[in-house]
Design a protein around this motif. Sequence first.
Motif, short mmCIF file in Angstrom:
data_model
loop_
_atom_site.label_atom_id
_atom_site.label_comp_id
_atom_site.label_asym_id
_atom_site.label_seq_id
_atom_site.Cartn_x
_atom_site.Cartn_y
_atom_site.Cartn_z
N ASP A 105 2.49 10.51 4.54
CA ASP A 105 2.11 9.29 3.85
C ASP A 105 1.08 8.56 4.72
N PRO A 106 0.50 7.44 4.25
CA PRO A 106 -0.53 6.76 5.04
C PRO A 106 -0.04 6.22 6.39
N ASP A 107 1.29 6.08 6.57
CA ASP A 107 1.83 5.61 7.84
C ASP A 107 2.21 6.74 8.77
N GLY A 108 1.96 7.98 8.37
CA GLY A 108 2.26 9.12 9.22
C GLY A 108 3.64 9.72 9.02
N ASN A 109 4.46 9.16 8.11
CA ASN A 109 5.76 9.76 7.82
C ASN A 109 5.52 11.12 7.17
N ALA A 149 0.84 -1.20 0.00
CA ALA A 149 0.00 0.00 0.00
C ALA A 149 0.87 1.25 0.00
N ALA A 150 1.95 1.23 0.76
CA ALA A 150 2.86 2.39 0.80
C ALA A 150 3.47 2.63 -0.58
N ALA A 151 3.91 1.56 -1.25
CA ALA A 151 4.49 1.71 -2.59
C ALA A 151 3.47 2.29 -3.56
N HIS A 152 2.23 1.83 -3.46
CA HIS A 152 1.17 2.36 -4.33
C HIS A 152 0.92 3.84 -4.04
N TYR A 174 3.14 6.05 -2.87
CA TYR A 174 4.26 6.82 -3.41
C TYR A 174 4.24 6.86 -4.93
N GLU A 175 3.73 5.81 -5.56
CA GLU A 175 3.63 5.80 -7.01
C GLU A 175 2.50 6.73 -7.48
N LYS A 176 1.31 6.54 -6.93
CA LYS A 176 0.13 7.28 -7.40
C LYS A 176 0.09 8.73 -6.92
N ALA A 177 0.36 8.97 -5.65
CA ALA A 177 0.22 10.32 -5.08
C ALA A 177 1.49 11.16 -5.22
N VAL A 178 2.65 10.52 -5.15
CA VAL A 178 3.90 11.28 -5.18
C VAL A 178 4.60 11.17 -6.53
N GLY A 179 4.31 10.11 -7.29
CA GLY A 179 4.92 9.95 -8.61
C GLY A 179 6.28 9.28 -8.59
N LEU A 236 2.07 18.88 -6.01
CA LEU A 236 0.99 19.49 -5.24
C LEU A 236 -0.36 19.15 -5.85
N ASP A 237 -0.47 19.25 -7.17
CA ASP A 237 -1.72 18.90 -7.85
C ASP A 237 -2.05 17.42 -7.68
N ARG A 238 -1.03 16.55 -7.82
CA ARG A 238 -1.25 15.10 -7.72
C ARG A 238 -1.73 14.72 -6.33
N LEU A 239 -1.10 15.30 -5.30
CA LEU A 239 -1.52 15.00 -3.93
C LEU A 239 -2.95 15.45 -3.69
N ARG A 240 -3.29 16.62 -4.18
CA ARG A 240 -4.67 17.11 -4.01
C ARG A 240 -5.66 16.23 -4.75
N GLU A 241 -5.29 15.77 -5.95
CA GLU A 241 -6.16 14.86 -6.72
C GLU A 241 -6.39 13.55 -5.99
#
Length: 142
Positions: free
Chosen positions: A130-134, A20-23, A25-30, A98-103
């Motif tokens: 991130d979803p783990d709070g980092n 889930a973390a890898a997904h 970072y891939e989808k939200a952070v690129g 910034l746009d990707r995270l908001r999306e």
Amino acid sequence: MTHQETRLDHVVLWVSDPVAAAHFYEKAVGLEPVRLADFSAGEAPFPSVRVNRETILDLMPRSKANRMSMLPGAAESSGHPVNHVCLSLTAAAFDTLLDRLREQSVPVSDVSHDSFGARGPAKRSFYFRDPDGNVFEARHYD
């Protein structure tokens, strides 16, 4: 050794679910996943994501903390002892992130200006988790 000879190789983040973390970072952070298929197949102890050609973030399962005998205090460090990790981007990549995270409906802080970093004052910066709070900061200097 001079600062030109020293580079950041990797940062290890404790995560509850590496896939889930890898997904995230891939989808939200690129960031591109590394060894994700190998991890999912049980052939690698953890996956990573690539920050740039020289630097990765390792996504270490918290469940391994008690078994990391080579790292003294690993079990105690599986909380969040790091304040944040900062990603330095171009202005265009900053706007894209910034746009990707908001999306992706990832909460982000207000954008601040002139915060100090490794290359002096940054033009703009913001924080997200991130979803783990980092906690991550994104910034650009140009």
